[in-house]
Write an enzyme that holds these catalytic residues in place. Structure first.
Site, PDB file in Angstrom:
ATOM      1  N   ALA A  72      -1.112  -5.521   0.290  1.00 17.90           N
ATOM      2  CA  ALA A  72      -0.957  -4.172  -0.264  1.00 17.90           C
ATOM      3  C   ALA A  72       0.122  -4.218  -1.337  1.00 17.90           C
ATOM      4  O   ALA A  72       0.806  -5.237  -1.511  1.00 17.90           O
ATOM      5  CB  ALA A  72      -0.565  -3.188   0.834  1.00 17.90           C
ATOM      6  N   LYS A  73       0.265  -3.169  -2.051  1.00 21.42           N
ATOM      7  CA  LYS A  73       1.352  -3.040  -3.032  1.00 21.42           C
ATOM      8  C   LYS A  73       1.470  -1.565  -3.366  1.00 21.42           C
ATOM      9  O   LYS A  73       0.511  -0.801  -3.211  1.00 21.42           O
ATOM     10  CB  LYS A  73       0.991  -3.824  -4.306  1.00 21.42           C
ATOM     11  CG  LYS A  73       2.180  -4.171  -5.151  1.00 21.42           C
ATOM     12  CD  LYS A  73       2.840  -5.452  -4.657  1.00 21.42           C
ATOM     13  CE  LYS A  73       4.079  -5.782  -5.450  1.00 21.42           C
ATOM     14  NZ  LYS A  73       4.652  -7.057  -5.025  1.00 21.42           N
ATOM     15  N   SER A  74       2.633  -1.161  -3.866  1.00 25.13           N
ATOM     16  CA  SER A  74       2.751   0.241  -4.265  1.00 25.13           C
ATOM     17  C   SER A  74       3.630   0.349  -5.502  1.00 25.13           C
ATOM     18  O   SER A  74       4.304  -0.612  -5.887  1.00 25.13           O
ATOM     19  CB  SER A  74       3.331   1.077  -3.113  1.00 25.13           C
ATOM     20  OG  SER A  74       4.670   0.716  -2.875  1.00 25.13           O
TER      21      SER A  74
END
Ligand code: NAD
Length: 375
Positions: A72-74
């Site tokens: 994931a990444k944000s």
């Protein structure tokens, strides 16, 4: 454009908080192996596409490292350099509150560009769970002195890059003692990689930062170089040494090059002129897969980014499990050494470039987990 495929992305979440004007995005790529793990990037230009590419890389990195995490990444779309401390805190906390329904169950945050231990403290406080992010300050503990944060500032990534380099050198038949190496980007990853390689007997001969490159074929002392950089603002003020242009570092007659700063620094313009025998990618995407394939054909051994620079996410896992820093470093060393060997052996056996070999191993584990989840 984000292309959906058999792996993901599973969730694309855009959030906005009218009070603080916080605008952010979270992309959970694949959770077959566990909650999506990935940092929070805070830049004015961070886009959904960028977040997706980084999140996908995390899927492979966590898989290959054998961690119970997905990818994931944000991102928070903001320029922290133009914000006060209070504004930054308000935005990070608004972001944490907005993601609370998903974090930590499906997303565990971490530091990335423009976010560090301070931001992780704000994130965890606003979320309410110590497990919602990693890379927290060392004094942020579940109980006093027990289960504490392990900040990325401890240098786990550079430590792991040094471990990957030792494996690659042995693999290429180069004695690490006396091997000459050059480091592009004398920052967090570059300084720790240099320090640990020096301790293994290798010789740092060149290092660069945004202002230029310092070169001395007789050796540059990594500790002294860090002092000079901290006191004067750049590695180019180190003496004795010759100041070179940044791009010249890649053409030096060294055994090992460690890119540890920018993307695409090894490219069509220099790939055929590189003299080093080994490249260990401390930075993310310092070369495209096509360029790596070209280097492979020339007999240059390239340890891909998601194999070599996984020390940070392994440290995150150690923190999440409540390990102390000593146990974290042991875990990083063991995992990076074992995985680099596995990838290079698989590449040698199949004749594939190390990146393709690593991708095959990473795919396999995610596919198996997806299959198990579906049945
Ligand atoms: P950092 O900001 O601490 O260091 C970057 C260094 O690069 C600085 O010294 C800067 O002066 C230098 N630099 C900037 N422009 C340059 C140029 N044109 N030529 C040469 N040097 C230049 O960053 P970092 O945390 O060390 O990260 C470096 C790379 O490693 C990035 O690609 C990052 O995504 C990757 N990475 C970092 C971690 C981590 O835990 N820090 C983990 C995985 C991957």
């Amino acid at each position: 454009m984000i292309e959906h495929d058999e792996f993901g992305p599973e969730k694309i979440v855009e959030v906005y908080d009218p009070k603080t004007k916080m605008r952010g995005v979270l992309i959970i790529d694949n959770t077959a192996l566990g909650p999506g793990k990935g940092g929070i990037r805070m830049t004015p230009s961070v886009s959904k596409e960028e977040v997706f590419r980084l999140g996908r890389t995390m899927t492979w990195k966590c898989s290959l490292a054998g961690l119970p995490f997905g990818g994931a990444k944000s991102g928070i779309i903001a320029d922290p350099k133009k914000m006060s401390l209070e504004e930054r805190k308000a935005q990070v906390q608004a972001f944490a509150r907005a993601l609370k329904p998903l974090s930590p169950r499906q997303y565990i945050a971490a530091p990335d560009v423009n976010t560090a231990e301070q931001e992780m403290k704000w994130y965890a406080e606003a979320n309410g769970s110590w497990k919602s992010c990693t890379g927290k300050p060392a004094n942020m503990c579940v109980k006093p002195g027990e289960k504490c944060g392990i900040p990325h500032e401890y240098g786990s990534t550079g430590f792991g890059v040094a471990a990957a380099t030792r494996v690659a050198a042995a693999f290429a038949g180069i004695d690490i003692r006396g091997a000459a190496f050059a480091v592009e980007g004398f920052g967090n990853v570059g300084t720790f990689a240099s320090k640990h390689l020096e301790q293994s007997g290798a010789k740092l001969v060149a290092a660069s930062d945004s202002k230029g490159c310092i070169y001395n074929p007789d050796g540059v002392d990594a500790g002294k170089l860090l002092d000079v950089k901290e006191k004067t603002g750049s590695v180019i003020n180190y003496k004795p040494g010759k100041v070179l242009k940044n791009e010249e570092l890649f053409l030096l007659g060294v055994d090992i090059i460690i890119p540890a700063a920018l993307p695409d620094v090894i490219n069509a313009g220099n790939a055929d002129r590189i003299k080093a025998k080994i490249i260990v990618e401390g930075a993310n995407i310092p070369a495209t897969p096509e360029i790596e394939a070209r280097l492979h054909k020339r007999g240059i051994l390239v340890v891909p980014d998601f194999v070599a620079n996984a020390g940070g996410v392994i440290s995150s896992y150690a923190e999440w499990r409540g390990y102390n820093p000593k146990r974290m470093f042991e875990l990083v060393e063991n995992k990076i050494t074992r995985n680099t060997k596995r990838v290079l052996e698989h590449a040698r056996k199949t004749g594939a470039a190390p990146r393709d070999a690593a991708m095959n191993l990473a795919f396999e584990r995610v596919r198996k987990a997806m299959h198990a989840r579906a049945s």
